[in-house]
Design a protein around this motif. Structure first.
Motif, mmCIF file in Angstrom:
data_model
loop_
_atom_site.group_PDB
_atom_site.id
_atom_site.type_symbol
_atom_site.label_atom_id
_atom_site.label_comp_id
_atom_site.label_asym_id
_atom_site.label_seq_id
_atom_site.Cartn_x
_atom_site.Cartn_y
_atom_site.Cartn_z
ATOM 1 N N ASN A 36 0.821 -1.215 0.000
ATOM 2 C CA ASN A 36 0.000 0.000 0.000
ATOM 3 C C ASN A 36 0.851 1.260 0.000
ATOM 4 O O ASN A 36 0.567 2.207 -0.730
ATOM 5 C CB ASN A 36 -0.937 -0.010 1.214
ATOM 6 N N TYR A 39 1.095 3.982 -2.992
ATOM 7 C CA TYR A 39 0.823 5.392 -2.679
ATOM 8 C C TYR A 39 1.929 6.278 -3.249
ATOM 9 O O TYR A 39 1.667 7.280 -3.925
ATOM 10 C CB TYR A 39 0.740 5.571 -1.156
ATOM 11 N N VAL A 56 1.828 6.623 -7.021
ATOM 12 C CA VAL A 56 0.920 7.683 -7.477
ATOM 13 C C VAL A 56 1.603 9.039 -7.306
ATOM 14 O O VAL A 56 1.566 9.885 -8.204
ATOM 15 C CB VAL A 56 -0.405 7.641 -6.685
ATOM 16 N N ALA A 84 -2.944 4.494 -10.329
ATOM 17 C CA ALA A 84 -4.068 4.451 -9.390
ATOM 18 C C ALA A 84 -4.628 3.035 -9.245
ATOM 19 O O ALA A 84 -5.125 2.668 -8.182
ATOM 20 C CB ALA A 84 -5.166 5.421 -9.826
ATOM 21 N N TYR A 118 -2.758 1.280 -6.647
ATOM 22 C CA TYR A 118 -3.146 1.839 -5.351
ATOM 23 C C TYR A 118 -4.482 1.250 -4.886
ATOM 24 O O TYR A 118 -4.638 0.907 -3.708
ATOM 25 C CB TYR A 118 -3.235 3.358 -5.514
ATOM 26 N N ARG A 119 -5.418 1.131 -5.806
ATOM 27 C CA ARG A 119 -6.728 0.564 -5.438
ATOM 28 C C ARG A 119 -6.635 -0.936 -5.180
ATOM 29 O O ARG A 119 -7.183 -1.465 -4.219
ATOM 30 C CB ARG A 119 -7.746 0.852 -6.537
ATOM 31 N N ASP A 120 -5.934 -1.628 -6.075
ATOM 32 C CA ASP A 120 -5.825 -3.083 -5.935
ATOM 33 C C ASP A 120 -5.130 -3.473 -4.629
ATOM 34 O O ASP A 120 -5.513 -4.444 -3.975
ATOM 35 C CB ASP A 120 -5.038 -3.668 -7.113
ATOM 36 N N ARG A 144 -5.139 -2.174 -1.820
ATOM 37 C CA ARG A 144 -5.803 -1.860 -0.552
ATOM 38 C C ARG A 144 -6.366 -3.089 0.154
ATOM 39 O O ARG A 144 -6.324 -3.182 1.384
ATOM 40 C CB ARG A 144 -6.912 -0.814 -0.782
#
Lengths: 593, 593
Positions: free
Chosen positions: A404, A408, A411, A426, A429-431, A433
């Motif tokens: 994570n 971050y 990005v 992004a 970043y989403r995956d 989480r």
């Protein structure tokens, strides 16, 4: 941009930081050797770059669809899965008796990182199948193994793990799905499971569900849970598919990330109940499930590593292309790649150093599991098992924290472009989480580390590990290589802090459990930062000893980690040992009670 | 769940931590008093809960649409904007000569937090209008002010800031948009701008764009940039709208978050060029833009605070409802709210303490800006201006780092539900991400802190602030209140570390700039953690002094911050002062060169 597996980093990590070479030399792996490892990783890297990586964004954008109980995956996914099984990738570390290649788990761990980096939502499916294979192999009857195991090993069918219910998440013991024994020895299962990964999809003809349920007379809590194998389609005696079983996807989740991986609500019992077969003994389901969970936890840790490495590669590439501003001291027109800016360098170094540390923690866990099952000496096996048990929560939680964090930073390196979905930063970043949440939240891992792994044998597993790390630090100190900077000092301090913190916690696990629990998360962070620093240092030493041309870069990475990340160990010690009261004050501070 | 503005926390922060009360007592605010502040915040809270908060999810799910150059916002948004202007909320701190209420910026800062918490994508629009108002008020001609200012202050029209171009992001000086002077004194502007927030929308009849462009004979870089006012519709002498100007949204971005806020590509020149009016003097655009940027940076910091508080409120509520497992020592059936678990308490305490610290840093910045413009004594004004300049990068970067961290923890507290979009925790996590990037990335803020704010006057601004913080710590130590735990010790150590680190950086800003730049981000983190800790302690002391019933909870929060967050200052000092070489090694470590 695509993904390229960092083979030389991975091999250094595997052979040295994680201890594969020593285990090979000790004879634990039979005739397997390091050359095979390298060849497998090379091929895995190619498959990942050619087949899986190009589908990562497609999967994110298309997601999946549920219609009439059937899930359609994204364009190209069923074909990629077919190529996956044909290439033998599902069977890398599967049992040889059932068509597996029987390669070390450590090799499969490196492969898992590669699949996760290329396409984490794709790699998640075989990860769950692998857990299912393990549980069935360890606890299933010969009859069930004969029918199901080969097809799971090859990947012709996939597996699921079904624990969670709306009221039973981290608290598995609260589950309510019911199983009733039938005259023919099978069970009828009724209930609803949620968050079931790949609970339904169109990539294989059949899906083999592993479902936790409760018998009518079962004790309350975790002691009354049994594990059942529940096929989507019944299997005839000749191996052909029979009637549809009463287990259906009744919903799919709309998620932050992992869009291509169907997360299903599974309903059993709308048509009389799903037919299930007991795995292991009645009420022993948690034991069987733990078999599945340990490897799944390592697998999720490797997802963290994989996504981190993908995010790092993309950010590094962008930082070399994107031109903004000038390097200090440069004048005149034009602009430099943003890589020249120290703040960008710091981000990229942090990304790579953290990723490398997490990688080795995960690989070391896999090697320990291998030795725990492959060594001939029972003492060696037992010690390795204890090491694996100790490392597992860190492999899961530290690596996914890092996944994570690195995503971050990935990005951030992209600036405004990082916030635009087309850029792809992004998505990582989403995956990433979910990796800190599923297979036991990272908080649960930290609690496991303190209450079970540290406390299990009076701290013996921890002291044994710290002794090894201390030997590494001595070597760094003895090397007198100025390129190490203050690595030796920083790691020595971190080790001493970790030793004190471990003792402090050990004294309180039983006597002041809330104090120990309040320190669990910072303790795991402290342990990870210390362990990671020492492992990277050991790799740098090995690279020097082997005369690798890349040795200076591994020394630089180890140094960065020690001076920027391991250096936090002292503050984390104080957080653990001096802040329990401040946590306990939450009732007054947040609820006013 | 909805959002409720934490009025008592905000007032304590504003009056004590941020110094509003002292500034009132010193007469800097005329007849404004604390009772008005409380009344305004109460009303703002109601408007936010009733009107803005319910549209937050709607906006996220619907996003915006661009068709034929026109942007349609989400259902309910134009109506909410109408109510916003009718309620006078756009005009809170606007200049009284043009219809504004002339309330302190500090009050508007608290309101900005409220809007951001309720609906950050909505609040972003007036935030940019406020910056436009400021630039126009400070640098515009009387004629332009007469035509545009009143309608911007009321919110009848909105404003945009147009800096960024594909090749000019952080490096504003690289922009290429061209402006040519016409015989009538206006300019014709041609070029393309990207990432223009609310560059086009359907909430108002007109939009007033503030565009940076370059004259044909302008010097290179930032010295050759001019600022222009470019209306979407020309304005007739009677104030009615004239012809459409040649500035159009030609694209909108598909973003990670802030879905309801249109992020436009703006094209000028497809029909001969957009007509623009010079603001300030030719080639002085950066000066004007900095006027806009400072307040915009504070505004973005407040977005971080707002999103953090929203995420915290939602997580706290979930933690009190969701039942999993038992508290330590409890036996038998049933389960407790997850709030009872120390690891969950730690997350929630961290969320609230970090949010409170960031809030006060932002409010203190606003009070300093107020005093710098309102105090009668020029010396007081100058000192306040220096304080505001010093605090601005921290208000922006520290608060948005925290916005992201707290939103991350908010997802974590929700467990698997956090990853499901319907829950809403993920929206905060996605929305927060841009705040660390826009209005100057957080890396740019850190560099600003070190190279401009610390170094500007030989560190004088920093020493003055540290002296004040030291006085607070003395009071904590003198209070002898055991509820403070080791707060005094921890903050004292943090202050000493920050002093040493500041000196180390000061010595190197000129002589070894790359070393100073390598330490910029950890220095900002260290400064924020120390400053935040001292400010929370000052609020706790004030709450005790005023005999507030809630004083114990503020003491507990300050203690948590000191013992868990400020305690990192020592490690960050070492990162700044001992790791520059490890950062410089990035060339060798990452590029192999």
């Amino acid at each position: 941009m695509t993904y390229r597996a960092p083979i030389s980093d991975m091999l250094l990590s595997l052979n040295h930081g994680a201890g594969l070479k020593a285990a090979l030399e000790a004879g634990h792996y039979g005739d397997f050797d390091a050359d095979i490892a390298a060849a497998v990783l090379e091929e895995a890297g190619k498959f990942a770059s050619d087949v899986l990586a190009p589908l990562n964004k497609v999967g994110d954008e298309h997601g999946i669809k549920l219609e009439d109980g059937k899930v359609t995956t994204a364009p190209g996914w069923p074909d990629a899965y077919k190529r996956w099984t044909e290439g033998g990738w599902n069977a890398v570390s599967g049992p040889e008796d059932f068509g597996g290649q029987g390669l070390p788990l450590a090799i499969n761990a490196a492969c898992t990182e590669i699949w996760s980096a290329a396409n984490v939502a794709f790699g998640l499916c075989p990860l769950l199948t692998a857990s299912a294979i393990e549980a069935l192999d360890a606890h299933g009857s010969d009859e069930l193994k004969t029918i199901y195991l080969e097809k799971l090993v090859s990947g012709e069918w996939t597996g699921t793990m079904q624990l969670t219910e709306p009221q039973a998440g981290s608290d598995v013991g609260a589950l309510r799905t019911r199983a009733e024994k039938q005259a023919d020895g099978t069970y009828r299962i009724k209930g609803t499971k949620i968050f079931i990964t790949y609970g339904e999809h169109d990539m294989t003809d059949n899906i083999v569900h592993f479902v936790l349920a409760r018998l009518p007379d079962a004790p309350a809590g975790t002691k009354g849970i049994s594990l059942f194998l529940v096929p989507k389609f019944m299997v005839n005696a000749d191996g052909s598919l029979g009637p549809r079983n009463d287990i259906y996807a009744s919903g799919v989740e709309h998620k932050l990330g992992m869009h291509a991986s169907p997360t299903c609500t599974m309903t059993m019992g709308d048509h009389g109940g799903a037919i299930g077969y007991l795995i292991g003994e009645e009420n022993q389901g948690m034991r069987c499930m733990f078999t599945m969970m340990n490897q799944a936890r390592l697998g999720v840790g490797l997802e963290g590593v994989g996504v981190a490495d993908r995010a790092y590669q993309q950010a590094l590439s962008y930082a070399q292309e994107r031109r903004q501003g000038r390097a200090v001291g440069k004048k005149g027109d034009g602009s430099d790649a943003i890589f020249v800016h120290p703040d960008v360098k710091r981000m990229l170094m942090r990304m790579r150093a953290q990723t490398a540390a997490a990688r080795t923690i995960c690989y070391a866990t896999a090697v320990a599991i291998d030795v725990s099952t492959r060594a001939k000496d029972p003492k060696v096996r037992a010690e390795a098992a204890a090491r694996a048990a100790l490392l597992t929560p860190m492999a899961k939680a530290y690596s996914t924290d890092i996944g994570n964090e690195v995503a971050y930073l990935g990005v951030q390196v992209h600036g405004g472009m990082g916030f635009i979905e087309e850029t792809g930063a992004a998505q990582h970043y989403r995956d990433a989480r979910i990796t800190a949440i599923y297979e036991g939240t990272n908080g649960i891992q930290a609690i496991d580390l303190v209450t079970r792994k540290l406390a299990a044998n009076g701290g013996a597993s921890v002291w044994a590990l710290l002794d090894e790390l201390s030997a590494t630090v001595k070597q760094v100190e003895a090397s007198n290589d100025p390129a190490f900077g203050t690595t030796g000092t920083k790691l020595r301090e971190a080790l001493e802090a970790l030793t004190r913190t471990s003792k402090w916690l050990l004294e309180r696990v039983a006597s002041a459990p809330n104090d120990a629990l309040a320190g669990a998360t910072p303790y795991l962070q402290q342990f990870g930062a210390t362990l990671g620093g020492c492992l990277l240092a050991s790799e740098a030493l090995a690279a020097k000893a082997e005369g690798l041309g890349d040795a200076p870069r591994y020394v630089a990475l180890a140094r960065f980690f020690a001076e920027n990340i391991a250096v936090q160990a002292g503050a984390l010690e104080r957080t653990v040992t001096e802040s329990a009261e401040s946590v306990a004050a939450a009732d007054a501070a947040l609820l006013g009670s």
